[in-house]
Design a protein around this motif. Structure first.
Motif, mmCIF file in Angstrom:
data_model
loop_
_atom_site.group_PDB
_atom_site.id
_atom_site.type_symbol
_atom_site.label_atom_id
_atom_site.label_comp_id
_atom_site.label_asym_id
_atom_site.label_seq_id
_atom_site.Cartn_x
_atom_site.Cartn_y
_atom_site.Cartn_z
ATOM 1 N N ILE A 124 0.816 -1.216 0.000
ATOM 2 C CA ILE A 124 0.000 0.000 0.000
ATOM 3 C C ILE A 124 0.851 1.269 0.000
ATOM 4 N N TYR A 125 2.163 1.098 0.098
ATOM 5 C CA TYR A 125 3.067 2.246 0.097
ATOM 6 C C TYR A 125 3.857 2.296 -1.196
ATOM 7 N N SER A 126 4.350 3.467 -1.516
ATOM 8 C CA SER A 126 5.133 3.628 -2.746
ATOM 9 C C SER A 126 6.493 2.945 -2.604
ATOM 10 N N LYS A 129 11.512 1.883 0.353
ATOM 11 C CA LYS A 129 12.970 1.922 0.323
ATOM 12 C C LYS A 129 13.519 2.783 1.462
ATOM 13 N N LEU A 130 12.884 3.921 1.696
ATOM 14 C CA LEU A 130 13.326 4.800 2.777
ATOM 15 C C LEU A 130 13.131 4.118 4.134
ATOM 16 N N ALA A 131 12.028 3.412 4.308
ATOM 17 C CA ALA A 131 11.779 2.694 5.556
ATOM 18 C C ALA A 131 12.831 1.609 5.769
ATOM 19 N N LEU A 132 13.212 0.911 4.709
ATOM 20 C CA LEU A 132 14.258 -0.110 4.827
ATOM 21 C C LEU A 132 15.595 0.520 5.198
ATOM 22 N N LEU A 133 15.872 1.682 4.619
ATOM 23 C CA LEU A 133 17.125 2.374 4.949
ATOM 24 C C LEU A 133 17.143 2.751 6.426
ATOM 25 N N PHE A 134 16.031 3.291 6.929
ATOM 26 C CA PHE A 134 15.954 3.629 8.351
ATOM 27 C C PHE A 134 16.121 2.366 9.201
#
Length: 109
Positions: free
Chosen positions: A8-10, A15-20
């Motif tokens: 449901i997310y772009s 990708k940004l969440a994985l980086l965090f």
């Protein structure tokens, strides 16, 4: 089949969440800071420098490498790691884009 939460997310948000998430462990931050401060590839120096078990460091290096923040070469028993400068710059840009968003709030609780 139902959708997963990440569907449901772009792609950018995922990708940004994985980086965090990858950067969300202090040992990984310490590893990155050590490599950056040395300004060279690191070969088997991290156990002494960080005071963590070899297995622990290996697991964190694996996570960093799998995400692409670092790259490494294996020569015999020696494994050397360094920052992947191209990926590092890309991640910097993504972080900056996220944190440079305008947050001027007209009214707040």
């Amino acid at each position: 089949m139902g959708i997963t939460r990440t569907d449901i997310y772009s792609d950018k948000q995922n990708k940004l969440a994985l980086l965090f998430k990858v950067l969300g462990h202090p040992a990984r931050i310490a590893i990155l800071q050590f490599i950056i401060n040395e300004k060279t590839c690191i070969c088997n120096d991290l156990v002494e420098e960080l005071g963590l078990a070899q297995a622990t460091i290996s697991q964190h290096l694996k996570e960093l490498k799998n995400f692409g923040i670092i790259k490494g070469t294996i020569e015999g028993k020696s494994v050397c790691y360094c920052i992947d400068e191209k990926k590092w710059t890309q991640f910097q840009e993504e972080f900056n884009t996220f944190f440079n968003q305008d947050i001027n709030i007209k009214q707040c609780c």
